[in-house]
Design an enzyme around this catalytic site. Structure first.
Site, PDB file in Angstrom:
ATOM      1  N   LYS A 110       0.856  -1.194   0.000  1.00 29.33           N
ATOM      2  CA  LYS A 110       0.000   0.000   0.000  1.00 29.33           C
ATOM      3  C   LYS A 110       0.893   1.246   0.000  1.00 29.33           C
ATOM      4  CE  LYS A 110      -0.386  -0.133   5.031  1.00 29.33           C
ATOM      5  NZ  LYS A 110      -1.117  -0.738   6.163  1.00 29.33           N
TER       6      LYS A 110
ATOM      7  N   ARG B 264     -11.472   0.168  14.107  1.00 28.84           N
ATOM      8  CA  ARG B 264     -11.607   0.858  12.814  1.00 28.84           C
ATOM      9  C   ARG B 264     -12.622   0.080  11.978  1.00 28.84           C
ATOM     10  NH1 ARG B 264      -6.721   4.011  11.364  1.00 28.84           N
ATOM     11  NH2 ARG B 264      -6.955   3.300   9.236  1.00 28.84           N
TER      12      ARG B 264
ATOM     13  N   TYR C 284      13.680  32.514   1.600  1.00 29.14           N
ATOM     14  CA  TYR C 284      12.538  33.315   2.038  1.00 29.14           C
ATOM     15  C   TYR C 284      12.710  33.735   3.496  1.00 29.14           C
ATOM     16  CZ  TYR C 284       9.975  31.563  -2.040  1.00 29.14           C
ATOM     17  OH  TYR C 284       9.566  31.260  -3.298  1.00 29.14           O
TER      18      TYR C 284
ATOM     19  N   MET D 291       9.484  24.953  -2.353  1.00 27.47           N
ATOM     20  CA  MET D 291       8.720  23.933  -3.065  1.00 27.47           C
ATOM     21  C   MET D 291       9.620  23.022  -3.887  1.00 27.47           C
ATOM     22  SD  MET D 291       5.676  24.461  -5.832  1.00 27.47           S
ATOM     23  CE  MET D 291       4.735  25.566  -4.792  1.00 27.47           C
TER      24      MET D 291
HETATM   25  C1  LIG Z   1      -0.277  -1.656   6.799  1.00 26.76           C
HETATM   26  C2  LIG Z   1      -0.780  -2.935   7.280  1.00 26.76           C
HETATM   27  C3  LIG Z   1       0.092  -3.988   7.553  1.00 26.76           C
HETATM   28  C4  LIG Z   1       1.613  -3.839   7.471  1.00 26.76           C
HETATM   29  O1  LIG Z   1       2.085  -3.076   8.542  1.00 26.76           O
HETATM   30  P1  LIG Z   1       3.664  -2.893   8.787  1.00 26.76           P
HETATM   31  O2  LIG Z   1       3.746  -2.279  10.133  1.00 26.76           O
HETATM   32  O3  LIG Z   1       4.156  -1.965   7.737  1.00 26.76           O
HETATM   33  O4  LIG Z   1       4.271  -4.239   8.675  1.00 26.76           O
HETATM   34  C5  LIG Z   1      -0.447  -5.199   7.937  1.00 26.76           C
HETATM   35  N1  LIG Z   1      -1.789  -5.357   8.045  1.00 26.76           N
HETATM   36  C6  LIG Z   1      -2.660  -4.368   7.796  1.00 26.76           C
HETATM   37  C7  LIG Z   1      -4.114  -4.608   7.927  1.00 26.76           C
HETATM   38  C8  LIG Z   1      -2.190  -3.127   7.414  1.00 26.76           C
HETATM   39  O5  LIG Z   1      -3.051  -2.135   7.170  1.00 26.76           O
END
Ligand SMILES: *Cc1c(COP(=O)(O)O)cnc(C)c1O
Length: 384
Positions: A36, A135, A276, A324
């Site tokens: 992700k 969640r 700046y 930037m």
């Molecule tokens: C992001 C995530 C992981 C991985 O987490 P890490 O700490 O990067 O290993 C595992 N399970 C779920 C559901 C996640 O959202």
């Protein structure tokens, strides 16, 4: 077209990290590579290639758009699992492609059943349980209704997984909370087993849980940050340190190196302000290197007057505000620096190194955040 900076991604470092994780989990547990956030900034395309070459055949994404990206770049028909978001109108295509997804409420479950029936293809689902993260996930109170639906619709569903996510496995101070979560998870698991409902994979562990709560290692672990060579927190590292062999106290290797070049060299007279505003005044005659990377490229503004980079094998301090698209570095003491010279923002140059942790310390960003803020359009090159 040449970009103003680029990332190198080390396949060798990844292989080492996987070897270490494998040594922790044993030969049977599946490693799902969590990609992700554009593979934590490393690039989904590059990481799918690197991971598949390292033997990984399972990927986790947050959302369906990322899942399609993995699908496009996978050359080994790897399994793909969506941990979070998908739109109802995308579900049919995901089921047809054999992409599995988390189901955390009855709305998604009912939709999966309906679509599976109309397609004549069973949906591969992972039932996510609420154990304390608060969640997403099915509540304990919904277990009877859930079991009933899963049993009745068994022909239309492949029960790929029973899963949950820990709220803070990266810190021992959350020990009680994590232990409670494990208990709730096991209670759910028993409940389903008694009903004769079996899942193909029981999986709960992220990197931190895998490393410091070994009882959470089941049929599969979902490894994000550790695969990219980072300890989830300093604490996880310290918790592990004693058990690491003397000759290899740091088995996790960073994959990423971030490089740019010197764009211009600028003399500044004592008493002049740089950039700046007036956050930096030259207290002596200075020489600056201008480097074409700024907050628009993921180099946080919080690194104004704080950040360091490597030029000519030496640490150089950011002076003035990060803008930037550019930063100014103090190269007063360096000789023979020229336009076009290599600048290392993260990684090694000669014997010195800029770590992601050093970044994170001065910005209060956790390494996860720093990495995922690296824009998608910075070129990423795989280094074998
Ligand atoms: C992001 C995530 C992981 C991985 O987490 P890490 O700490 O990067 O290993 C595992 N399970 C779920 C559901 C996640 O959202």
């Amino acid at each position: 077209m040449i970009a103003t900076s680029y990332l190198e991604i080390s396949a060798k470092a990844y292989r080492q990290n996987i070897r270490y994780i494998r040594s922790e989990i044993g030969p049977k547990t599946v490693i799902s590579a969590v990609v992700k956030g554009n593979a934590y900034g490393h690039g989904i395309q590059q990481m799918v290639e690197i991971a598949e070459k390292a033997g990984i055949r399972h990927f986790s994404t947050f959302s369906s758009d990322e899942a399609w990206e993995v699908y496009r770049f996978s050359k080994k028909k790897s399994e793909i699992m969506i941990l979070g978001m998908l739109y109802p109108e995308e579900m049919a295509d995901l089921i047809k492609a054999g992409i599995s997804f988390y189901v955390y409420d009855f709305q998604r479950l009912d939709l999966a059943v309906t679509i599976s029936k109309s397609l004549g293809i069973p949906a591969k689902i992972h039932i996510e349980l609420e154990t304390g993260f608060h969640r997403t996930g099915f509540e304990w109170s919904s277990r009877e209704k859930l079991a009933k639906t899963l049993a009745e619709e068994a022909d239309h569903l492949v029960l790929e997984g029973l899963c949950t996510h820990y709220a803070g496995a990266e810190s021992i101070s959350n020990y009680v909370r994590v232990k409670n979560q494990i208990e709730v998870y096991l209670k759910f698991k028993d409940f389903f087993l008694h009903k004769g409902i079996h899942f193909l994979k029981y999986h709960t562990a992220c990197s931190a849980a895998t490393l410091i709560f070994p009882e959470t290692i089941m049929d599969m672990v979902r490894i994000g940050i550790a695969g990219y060579g980072f300890w989830p927190t300093k604490e996880t590292y310290y918790a592990k340190l004693n058990s690491l062999p003397k000759n290899n106290k740091n088995p996790l290797k960073r994959l990423i190196t971030w490089k740019s070049t010197v764009m211009s060299i600028k003399p500044v007279k004592m008493g002049e302000f740089v950039g700046y505003g007036n956050s930096f005044m030259a207290l002596q005659n200075m020489k600056l290197a201008i480097v074409p990377v700024g907050y628009g490229h993921g180099y946080s503004r919080l690194l104004s007057n704080q950040g360091q980079v490597l030029i000519g094998g030496q640490y150089c301090q950011v002076v003035g505000t990060v803008t930037m698209n550019a930063i100014a570095l103090n190269i007063t003491k360096l000789k023979n620096i020229e336009v076009g010279d290599e600048v290392v923002l993260i990684g090694k140059q000669g014997s010195k190194e800029i770590t992601v942790a050093s970044f994170s310390e001065s910005t209060q960003q956790v390494n996860y955040e720093m990495l995922t803020r690296l824009p998608k359009d910075i070129p990423r090159r795989i280094i074998p």
